[in-house]
Design a protein around this motif. Structure first.
Motif, PDB file in Angstrom:
ATOM      1  N   THR A  38      -9.378 -67.046 -16.183  1.00  0.00           N
ATOM      2  CA  THR A  38      -8.171 -66.683 -15.451  1.00  0.00           C
ATOM      3  C   THR A  38      -8.052 -65.170 -15.354  1.00  0.00           C
ATOM      4  OG1 THR A  38      -7.055 -68.676 -16.194  1.00  0.00           O
ATOM      5  CG2 THR A  38      -5.670 -66.877 -15.417  1.00  0.00           C
ATOM      6  N   ASP A  39      -8.259 -64.515 -16.487  1.00  0.00           N
ATOM      7  CA  ASP A  39      -8.205 -63.055 -16.475  1.00  0.00           C
ATOM      8  C   ASP A  39      -9.231 -62.493 -15.494  1.00  0.00           C
ATOM      9  OD1 ASP A  39      -6.220 -63.130 -18.287  1.00  0.00           O
ATOM     10  OD2 ASP A  39      -7.412 -62.464 -19.989  1.00  0.00           O
ATOM     11  N   TYR A  40     -10.380 -63.114 -15.500  1.00  0.00           N
ATOM     12  CA  TYR A  40     -11.427 -62.656 -14.591  1.00  0.00           C
ATOM     13  C   TYR A  40     -10.992 -62.828 -13.133  1.00  0.00           C
ATOM     14  CZ  TYR A  40     -15.751 -62.800 -11.916  1.00  0.00           C
ATOM     15  OH  TYR A  40     -16.710 -62.600 -10.971  1.00  0.00           O
ATOM     16  N   LEU A  41     -10.482 -63.998 -12.825  1.00  0.00           N
ATOM     17  CA  LEU A  41     -10.095 -64.285 -11.447  1.00  0.00           C
ATOM     18  C   LEU A  41      -8.936 -63.411 -10.994  1.00  0.00           C
ATOM     19  CD1 LEU A  41     -10.355 -68.185 -11.405  1.00  0.00           C
ATOM     20  CD2 LEU A  41     -11.943 -66.510 -10.451  1.00  0.00           C
ATOM     21  N   MET A  42      -8.112 -63.016 -11.936  1.00  0.00           N
ATOM     22  CA  MET A  42      -6.996 -62.157 -11.564  1.00  0.00           C
ATOM     23  C   MET A  42      -7.427 -60.703 -11.538  1.00  0.00           C
ATOM     24  SD  MET A  42      -3.810 -63.982 -13.478  1.00  0.00           S
ATOM     25  CE  MET A  42      -2.562 -62.936 -12.747  1.00  0.00           C
ATOM     26  N   GLN A  43      -8.686 -60.494 -11.291  1.00  0.00           N
ATOM     27  CA  GLN A  43      -9.223 -59.158 -11.061  1.00  0.00           C
ATOM     28  C   GLN A  43      -9.341 -58.304 -12.304  1.00  0.00           C
ATOM     29  OE1 GLN A  43     -10.585 -58.696  -8.390  1.00  0.00           O
ATOM     30  NE2 GLN A  43      -9.440 -59.425  -6.627  1.00  0.00           N
ATOM     31  N   ASN A  44      -9.206 -58.919 -13.424  1.00  0.00           N
ATOM     32  CA  ASN A  44      -9.425 -58.129 -14.622  1.00  0.00           C
ATOM     33  C   ASN A  44     -10.893 -58.225 -14.975  1.00  0.00           C
ATOM     34  OD1 ASN A  44      -6.711 -57.971 -14.466  1.00  0.00           O
ATOM     35  ND2 ASN A  44      -6.400 -59.630 -15.931  1.00  0.00           N
ATOM     36  N   LYS A  45     -11.315 -57.322 -15.826  1.00  0.00           N
ATOM     37  CA  LYS A  45     -12.725 -57.370 -16.158  1.00  0.00           C
ATOM     38  C   LYS A  45     -13.014 -58.459 -17.190  1.00  0.00           C
ATOM     39  CE  LYS A  45     -11.603 -53.262 -18.815  1.00  0.00           C
ATOM     40  NZ  LYS A  45     -11.831 -51.837 -18.940  1.00  0.00           N
ATOM     41  N   MET A  46     -14.225 -58.873 -17.218  1.00  0.00           N
ATOM     42  CA  MET A  46     -14.715 -59.857 -18.189  1.00  0.00           C
ATOM     43  C   MET A  46     -15.072 -59.074 -19.443  1.00  0.00           C
ATOM     44  SD  MET A  46     -15.368 -63.131 -17.809  1.00  0.00           S
ATOM     45  CE  MET A  46     -16.043 -64.368 -18.909  1.00  0.00           C
ATOM     46  N   PRO A  47     -14.469 -59.406 -20.582  1.00  0.00           N
ATOM     47  CA  PRO A  47     -14.714 -58.597 -21.785  1.00  0.00           C
ATOM     48  C   PRO A  47     -16.176 -58.552 -22.221  1.00  0.00           C
ATOM     49  CG  PRO A  47     -12.870 -60.098 -22.090  1.00  0.00           C
ATOM     50  CD  PRO A  47     -13.549 -60.487 -20.818  1.00  0.00           C
ATOM     51  N   LYS A  48     -16.695 -59.632 -22.732  1.00  0.00           N
ATOM     52  CA  LYS A  48     -18.093 -59.593 -23.123  1.00  0.00           C
ATOM     53  C   LYS A  48     -18.783 -60.886 -22.715  1.00  0.00           C
ATOM     54  CE  LYS A  48     -15.951 -58.941 -27.552  1.00  0.00           C
ATOM     55  NZ  LYS A  48     -15.539 -59.278 -28.776  1.00  0.00           N
ATOM     56  N   HIS A  49     -20.064 -60.876 -22.836  1.00  0.00           N
ATOM     57  CA  HIS A  49     -20.820 -62.029 -22.390  1.00  0.00           C
ATOM     58  C   HIS A  49     -20.651 -63.211 -23.341  1.00  0.00           C
ATOM     59  CE1 HIS A  49     -23.855 -64.189 -20.254  1.00  0.00           C
ATOM     60  NE2 HIS A  49     -24.534 -64.375 -21.361  1.00  0.00           N
ATOM     61  N   LYS A  50     -20.819 -62.954 -24.607  1.00  0.00           N
ATOM     62  CA  LYS A  50     -20.710 -64.044 -25.575  1.00  0.00           C
ATOM     63  C   LYS A  50     -19.434 -63.894 -26.392  1.00  0.00           C
ATOM     64  CE  LYS A  50     -25.481 -65.066 -25.673  1.00  0.00           C
ATOM     65  NZ  LYS A  50     -26.200 -66.313 -25.803  1.00  0.00           N
ATOM     66  N   ILE A  51     -18.624 -64.909 -26.344  1.00  0.00           N
ATOM     67  CA  ILE A  51     -17.411 -64.902 -27.144  1.00  0.00           C
ATOM     68  C   ILE A  51     -17.638 -65.858 -28.299  1.00  0.00           C
ATOM     69  CG2 ILE A  51     -14.928 -65.280 -27.149  1.00  0.00           C
ATOM     70  CD1 ILE A  51     -15.705 -63.206 -25.148  1.00  0.00           C
ATOM     71  N   TYR A  52     -17.973 -65.315 -29.441  1.00  0.00           N
ATOM     72  CA  TYR A  52     -18.163 -66.177 -30.593  1.00  0.00           C
ATOM     73  C   TYR A  52     -16.832 -66.371 -31.285  1.00  0.00           C
ATOM     74  CZ  TYR A  52     -23.234 -65.770 -30.238  1.00  0.00           C
ATOM     75  OH  TYR A  52     -24.523 -65.858 -29.823  1.00  0.00           O
ATOM     76  N   LEU A  53     -16.445 -67.605 -31.417  1.00  0.00           N
ATOM     77  CA  LEU A  53     -15.198 -67.882 -32.120  1.00  0.00           C
ATOM     78  C   LEU A  53     -15.469 -67.904 -33.614  1.00  0.00           C
ATOM     79  CD1 LEU A  53     -13.582 -70.509 -29.779  1.00  0.00           C
ATOM     80  CD2 LEU A  53     -13.114 -68.088 -29.993  1.00  0.00           C
ATOM     81  N   PRO A  54     -14.409 -67.705 -34.421  1.00  0.00           N
ATOM     82  CA  PRO A  54     -14.601 -67.647 -35.869  1.00  0.00           C
ATOM     83  C   PRO A  54     -15.275 -68.899 -36.432  1.00  0.00           C
ATOM     84  CG  PRO A  54     -12.405 -66.932 -35.307  1.00  0.00           C
ATOM     85  CD  PRO A  54     -13.035 -67.431 -34.039  1.00  0.00           C
ATOM     86  N   ILE A  55     -15.996 -68.693 -37.517  1.00  0.00           N
ATOM     87  CA  ILE A  55     -16.594 -69.808 -38.240  1.00  0.00           C
ATOM     88  C   ILE A  55     -15.636 -70.151 -39.358  1.00  0.00           C
ATOM     89  CG2 ILE A  55     -18.575 -70.535 -39.615  1.00  0.00           C
ATOM     90  CD1 ILE A  55     -20.243 -68.468 -38.024  1.00  0.00           C
ATOM     91  N   ASP A  56     -14.844 -71.162 -39.129  1.00  0.00           N
ATOM     92  CA  ASP A  56     -13.790 -71.506 -40.074  1.00  0.00           C
ATOM     93  C   ASP A  56     -14.335 -72.360 -41.203  1.00  0.00           C
ATOM     94  OD1 ASP A  56     -11.707 -70.200 -38.953  1.00  0.00           O
ATOM     95  OD2 ASP A  56     -10.434 -71.977 -38.797  1.00  0.00           O
ATOM     96  N   ILE A  57     -14.063 -71.943 -42.417  1.00  0.00           N
ATOM     97  CA  ILE A  57     -14.456 -72.730 -43.574  1.00  0.00           C
ATOM     98  C   ILE A  57     -13.255 -73.543 -44.018  1.00  0.00           C
ATOM     99  CG2 ILE A  57     -15.257 -72.626 -45.955  1.00  0.00           C
ATOM    100  CD1 ILE A  57     -16.528 -69.897 -45.234  1.00  0.00           C
ATOM    101  N   LEU A  58     -13.372 -74.842 -43.950  1.00  0.00           N
ATOM    102  CA  LEU A  58     -12.238 -75.695 -44.279  1.00  0.00           C
ATOM    103  C   LEU A  58     -12.486 -76.465 -45.565  1.00  0.00           C
ATOM    104  CD1 LEU A  58     -11.346 -77.152 -40.769  1.00  0.00           C
ATOM    105  CD2 LEU A  58     -10.589 -75.041 -41.854  1.00  0.00           C
ATOM    106  N   ILE A  59     -11.473 -76.494 -46.404  1.00  0.00           N
ATOM    107  CA  ILE A  59     -11.513 -77.327 -47.600  1.00  0.00           C
ATOM    108  C   ILE A  59     -10.240 -78.151 -47.626  1.00  0.00           C
ATOM    109  CG2 ILE A  59     -12.953 -75.698 -48.883  1.00  0.00           C
ATOM    110  CD1 ILE A  59     -10.511 -74.676 -50.288  1.00  0.00           C
TER     111      ILE A  59
END
Lengths: 360, 360
Positions: free
Chosen positions: A318-339
DNA sequence: CACAATTTTGTGTGCGCACACAAAAAGCGA
DNA sequence: TCGCTTTTTGTGTGCGCACACAAAATTGTG
């Protein structure tokens, strides 16, 4: 709040001209363009996205190609919910989001869903590139139509996708190894249980396995994980037999790594008394897996934040389509450790507070 | 997209009347109100928040009372950045956000900052209730002025705060205990190092200690954590002496728990050779602490997602001010378990993709 | 230099909503 | 019934921007 009107006044031109400069439209002389740009710069002008969205009649269409979910595989429900939530958030910004689902083990349904997706004439596409051959076909089509596409959850190389939103699977596997081995001073062995079904098509899983093995290799731990392949993990009787036979004949196994989201099925198959001395680690906090954490049969789950993957990919586009720039190529989301204790705070289906603009 | 105009036409009244019904304004006869409400219901009408924000000239003011940060305590930088980011996001929705900072160890500056805050005539306040007596004064004032307030990061009871955004400190401490003890079969002892400075004023820290001890108690582990109190943790020489003396005379200590965000200072004080056989766990991924993870001196950090705390509290209040309902009273953010490998994916200062609406 | 073609600049309208103000309807006392 | 107040309903304007269209300025050509 500085407006186009203010800029126009300051630059001594009309609002229309400022508009043209802002949007790089044609029909502005070099001289005035420079003049307006300077004023724009000086005032640090940013368009008001709210007003812009309201005025913009042209609608964007984001179409999403995603595996369907059922009771036995709830994993894909979360990205879908994330997409839905994001769709709600961006609706009033002139962005329409539609989802198309396919059967994860049926390439035909994948192509079929894509065909239906094309009917929506998307401005941009978010897709889970599940089958490699069919993905090539699909992407050929998209590139011919000049439609940008973003990969979700599964990262494959060799395409001009505008980005990837998901997890760094290799590191996630490495972390699984570290957690399982943590504090183990005496020599011990670990077992990877994976279904051959997963191996063939999902390279996230093989990357996790790679990362897991890497941990033992890089840290010079005197133990190489063994791998047990299950033909059909849904065949409970057979799976039970294979796993328990292996665990009986290999009492040195101290922990089990399941690189897919099906660890709850593995838990179901392991004899109870053996289960108690095993540490288990798997992926994704689906309801069934979370249950295993809570009843102490599984020690850790690594979450790839599937809801956020769906949400974020839509917001990004959406940000891209609204003429904003694309931040980075790979968006790695956090590696959540769940217990057991923190899983309840890592809700699967929520991101930010509900914006229920309901009429009172 | 269904608009007020559509509703007006369907109900055979004017747009103004529909507007009055939507906002529960006076001056509508019972009969027409019922009629319009029915149509509203039937069409499942929701106001377009984008158009609404644009038309609404009345601005809301959210004022934030938060500790200042410096190089030695970067923790509070993150919530502040979260607030800033949220401020940017909601600016165009007619919400103005201002922050006021105080010195964490100076109650006078707390009151002073609050006084300055009041000058902004806030519609709502977000505050970190740092000193209990002064907080009472402040809240008396806010309640007299009928200004709603939300607690950030520190949760204290006995007030009519509209909510709390932060971590469940007790569970976080419990998790710290579990992680430190994980896989330790042989009996072993653990040490809590805290500065008396923290004890007095921050009940988050005492809750963490409580949770930590709880773990050992509830799981009937034959080991009760010992506590070492440091008068002035900034006095490096003295602290070094106290800590190392203790660790030398207590070789059974296998792990150290630091319930504040100052674990990097503790690391600096422990003799290198002793450090290597110790497992350490602390709080918050400040740059200094993250460095400790990366160089393997600390095993785990628990993050309370400070950036998200700031971001979310502003968004929450914004939703409330824009006439949406308040979701729940306590918003517990996830208890993030960070290790060397995943810390880079849990950025402190980012939430969702940047919306840089910059002119190209 | 006149006149058309072309480039450049300015103006007006509407997006959906909020709110001030105008108009109409209803109520009410004499 | 009239004239008045009070209640109820309708209309107009602007928020900041995008875009279609109108007007003016510039250029080119015979």
């Amino acid at each position: 709040m500085i407006t186009i009107k203010d800029i126009a006044k300051a630059a001594n031109v009309s609002e229309g001209t400022v508009d043209r400069v802002i949007h790089n439209r044609i029909g502005v002389s070099k001289k005035t363009e420079a003049k307006v740009k300077k004023v724009l710069e000086r005032h640090n002008f940013k368009v008001n996205p709210v007003a812009s969205a309201l005025a913009l009649k042209k609608k964007h269409q984001i179409s999403v190609l995603i595996p369907e979910h059922d009771d036995s595989d709830l994993f894909w429900k979360s990205p879908y919910l994330g997409v839905l939530k994001a769709a709600e958030d961006v609706k009033n910004f002139g962005v329409q989001v539609s989802s198309f689902k396919f059967n994860q083990s049926d390439p035909i349904s994948y192509l079929k869903a894509f065909k239906a997706l094309l009917e929506t004439k998307p401005t941009a596409v978010i897709m889970v590139p599940n089958f490699s051959n069919e993905t090539k076909q699909i992407i050929n089509r998209l590139e011919a139509l000049n439609i940008p596409y973003l990969f979700l959850n599964i990262d494959i190389e060799g395409f001009n996708n505008m980005g990837y939103v998901g997890q760094d699977s290799c590191t996630a596997g490495y972390i699984a190894g570290k957690l399982l081995h943590f504090n183990n001073l005496q020599p011990c062995e670990f077992l990877i249980i994976q279904s051959s079904h997963d191996i063939t098509k999902n390279n996230a899983i093989s990357n996790r396995v790679k990362g897991f093995k890497d941990y033992f290799f890089k840290n010079e731990i005197n133990s190489t994980p063994k791998t047990l392949k299950i033909e059909d993990i849904n065949n409970v009787l057979e799976t039970k037999e294979i796993i328990n036979l292996y665990l009986q004949t290999h009492p040195e196994i101290k922990g089990v790594f399941v690189p897919s989201s099906r660890i709850y099925k593995v838990v179901d198959c392991i004899d109870n008394n053996r289960l108690q001395d095993l540490k288990l680690i798997g992926f994704d906090n689906t309801p069934q897996n979370t249950e295993c954490l809570l009843n102490d049969s599984v020690s850790f789950l690594i979450s790839q934040k599937p809801f956020d993957q769906g949400y974020k990919s839509v917001r990004l586009l959406t940000d891209y389509l609204m003429q904003n720039k694309m931040p980075k190529h790979k968006i790695y989301l956090p590696i959540d450790i769940l217990i057991k204790e923190n899983v309840k705070y890592n809700g699967r289906d929520e991101f930010i507070s509900d914006k229920n603009n309901t009429v009172k």
